[in-house]
Enzyme design. Structure first.
Site, PDB file in Angstrom:
ATOM      1  CB  SER A 279      -1.106   5.854   3.356  1.00  0.00           C
ATOM      2  OG  SER A 279       0.200   5.263   3.116  1.00  0.00           O
TER       3      SER A 279
ATOM      4  CG  ASP B 129      -1.718   2.915   0.651  1.00  0.00           C
ATOM      5  OD1 ASP B 129      -0.937   2.606   1.435  1.00  0.00           O
ATOM      6  OD2 ASP B 129      -1.455   3.813  -0.456  1.00  0.00           O
TER       7      ASP B 129
ATOM      8  CG  ASP C 222       2.001   3.636  -0.560  1.00  0.00           C
ATOM      9  OD1 ASP C 222       1.936   3.033   0.642  1.00  0.00           O
ATOM     10  OD2 ASP C 222       1.750   4.930  -0.622  1.00  0.00           O
TER      11      ASP C 222
END
Length: 453
Positions: free
Chosen positions: A102, A249, A251
């Site tokens: 992440s 990533d 998100d």
């Protein structure tokens, strides 16, 4: 490998070659797959990854673990975390694996586990896998070597995610507004999807750092202080409606004003909730460290805010428990289950574009409609510190304060709050404070940090 990576409700994070390697990933993938296939026999396990240089190596290691456990590894290549979760649900897979750290910088990489329903593992599910690892419930090195590290299938699932997003927004309205934006995906996985989404919405874009090569040219956390290149691009032309930034990533999503002005990452959830709640009246869920701005949005629509422990899985659990139509975190994480039950930067992008199209306002104009609070985000190293013991001492020291001890220690005053807790993803203790002024926020943070240190 003598040390283990961080293993928490947020998944696994470690420095490649130090606390994370191929054998570790094969072992975790084996345990996860065995649990996912219990009572099912065979089943697909989807593997997505961000653009880190070690991603393909760890994807192969995961494939080996899946095959050893009797599963079928399906590689979807470079794909955002939410895209991988959508793929698991769409393909009817038994589960999924995301090779990503992440927002952590290189040389970190990591491992997230996806439930067959398309959501990330909750805390108890993560612990079941971690306990299996601690009990060494995996084959020997020699046994693993008998299995291939090649996935059984390789497919592209990005169009499925894009189509799910398009079904939940007014795409025609966005197409009619002739919008141009700037994008920085830090050469991460977002670059595999956002161009397709914007093309279908007829949104023009220019950008910086949008290759798929994993070259994280600035700090991967999508905060204003890391985004000088995007700011300069926005300042170069009056054509832009605003800027958008993904973490590796995708998100998480942050925004920037149309002329390069800083916008707090906390505003991402504000923009999207303002859009969603204008269509459906629903309570919302967020975590203890998210801005008071969410209370302002909720007040606008007469709904409640449910606060949870930190960790996306905890917010999702709170969202489901309280029947919320939307949720999220102040770090730029938007959870809109009509599209995906995970933080989804691509869904966040589309929802904000829809809000801009509906209002006719550019990003800084939208942000300026809301109160301004000051947030201080600080941290201290965990080296030589026992976080639970420290929290206990602070709790005793601030005995007369109004407190929330759901996750670490949060001290709440009428003008703001300060929250101290151990990170789920790094060996640090985080200290966040928010108040009506910068001085008040800094004083709240210092008040706790001075005692902590």
């Amino acid at each position: 490998m003598s040390k283990l990576p961080i293993m928490s409700v947020s998944g696994i994070r470690g420095k490649y070659g130090e606390t994370l390697n191929e054998l570790f990933v094969s072992r975790i993938a084996f345990i996860q797959t065995k649990l996912a296939l219990t009572g099912k026999g065979q089943g697909k396990i989807v593997i997505g990854r961000d653009t880190r240089p070690t991603g393909e190596l760890l994807m192969k290691a995961a494939s080996r673990g899946i095959l050893a456990a009797g599963g079928v590894p399906v590689d979807i290549g470079i794909a955002p975390t939410p895209t991988t979760c959508v793929a698991v649900s769409h393909l009817g897979a038994a589960g999924g694996i995301i090779i990503t750290a992440s927002h952590n910088p290189l040389p970190y990489n990591g491992y997230k586990m996806v439930h067959g329903s398309g959501r990330l593992f909750g805390g108890s599910e993560c612990e079941e896998v971690y306990n299996g690892f601690k009990k060494e419930e995996y084959p020997s090195v020699e046994e693993f070597a008998k299995f291939s590290d090649e996935p059984a299938e390789s497919i592209d699932i990005t169009e499925i995610h894009v189509d799910k997003i398009l079904q939940k927004i007014d795409a025609e309205l966005i197409r009619s507004k002739n919008i141009t934006i700037a994008v920085d995906s830090i050469n991460g996985a977002g670059g595999a999807v956002f161009p397709k989404l914007l093309e279908k919405l007829s949104v023009k874009w220019r950008g910086v750092h949008n290759k798929l090569d994993g070259d994280f040219v600035h700090n991967p956390e999508p905060r204003p202080e890391h985004l000088a290149d995007l700011s300069n691009l926005l300042k170069s032309s009056s054509e832009f409606w605003g800027g958008f930034v993904f973490d590796p990533d995708a998100d998480r999503l942050a925004t920037m004003g149309e002329s390069g002005q800083e916008i707090s990452e906390e505003m991402t959830l504000v923009f999207t909730l303002d859009n969603i709640l204008s269509k459906v009246k629903s309570d919302v869920a967020t975590n203890l460290s998210t801005s008071m701005l969410i209370d302002d949005v909720a007040a606008k629509y007469g709904v409640k805010v449910f606060r949870t422990k930190i960790g996306e899985a905890n917010v999702v659990e709170g969202m489901k428990k309280n029947g919320c139509a939307a949720a999220g975190e102040g770090n730029g994480g938007v959870i809109y289950p009509a599209i995906s039950t995970v933080r989804d930067g691509l869904a966040g992008l589309a929802l904000i574009l829809e809000e801009m199209a509906r209002s006719g306002k550019k990003l800084f104009e939208l942000a300026s409609q809301w109160p301004t609070y000051a947030i201080v985000k600080d941290k201290i190293s965990c080296e030589g510190i026992d976080p639970p013991a420290l929290i206990e001492k602070l709790d005793a020291h601030f005995a007369n304060e109004k407190k929330d001890k759901t996750d670490g220690l949060k001290i709440i005053r009428d003008y703001g709050w300060v929250h101290l807790r151990a990170s789920n993803t790094e060996p640090i203790i985080r200290c966040y404070a928010e108040a009506k002024s910068e001085n008040q926020a800094r004083e709240l943070a210092d008040m706790v940090l001075e005692v902590a240190k």
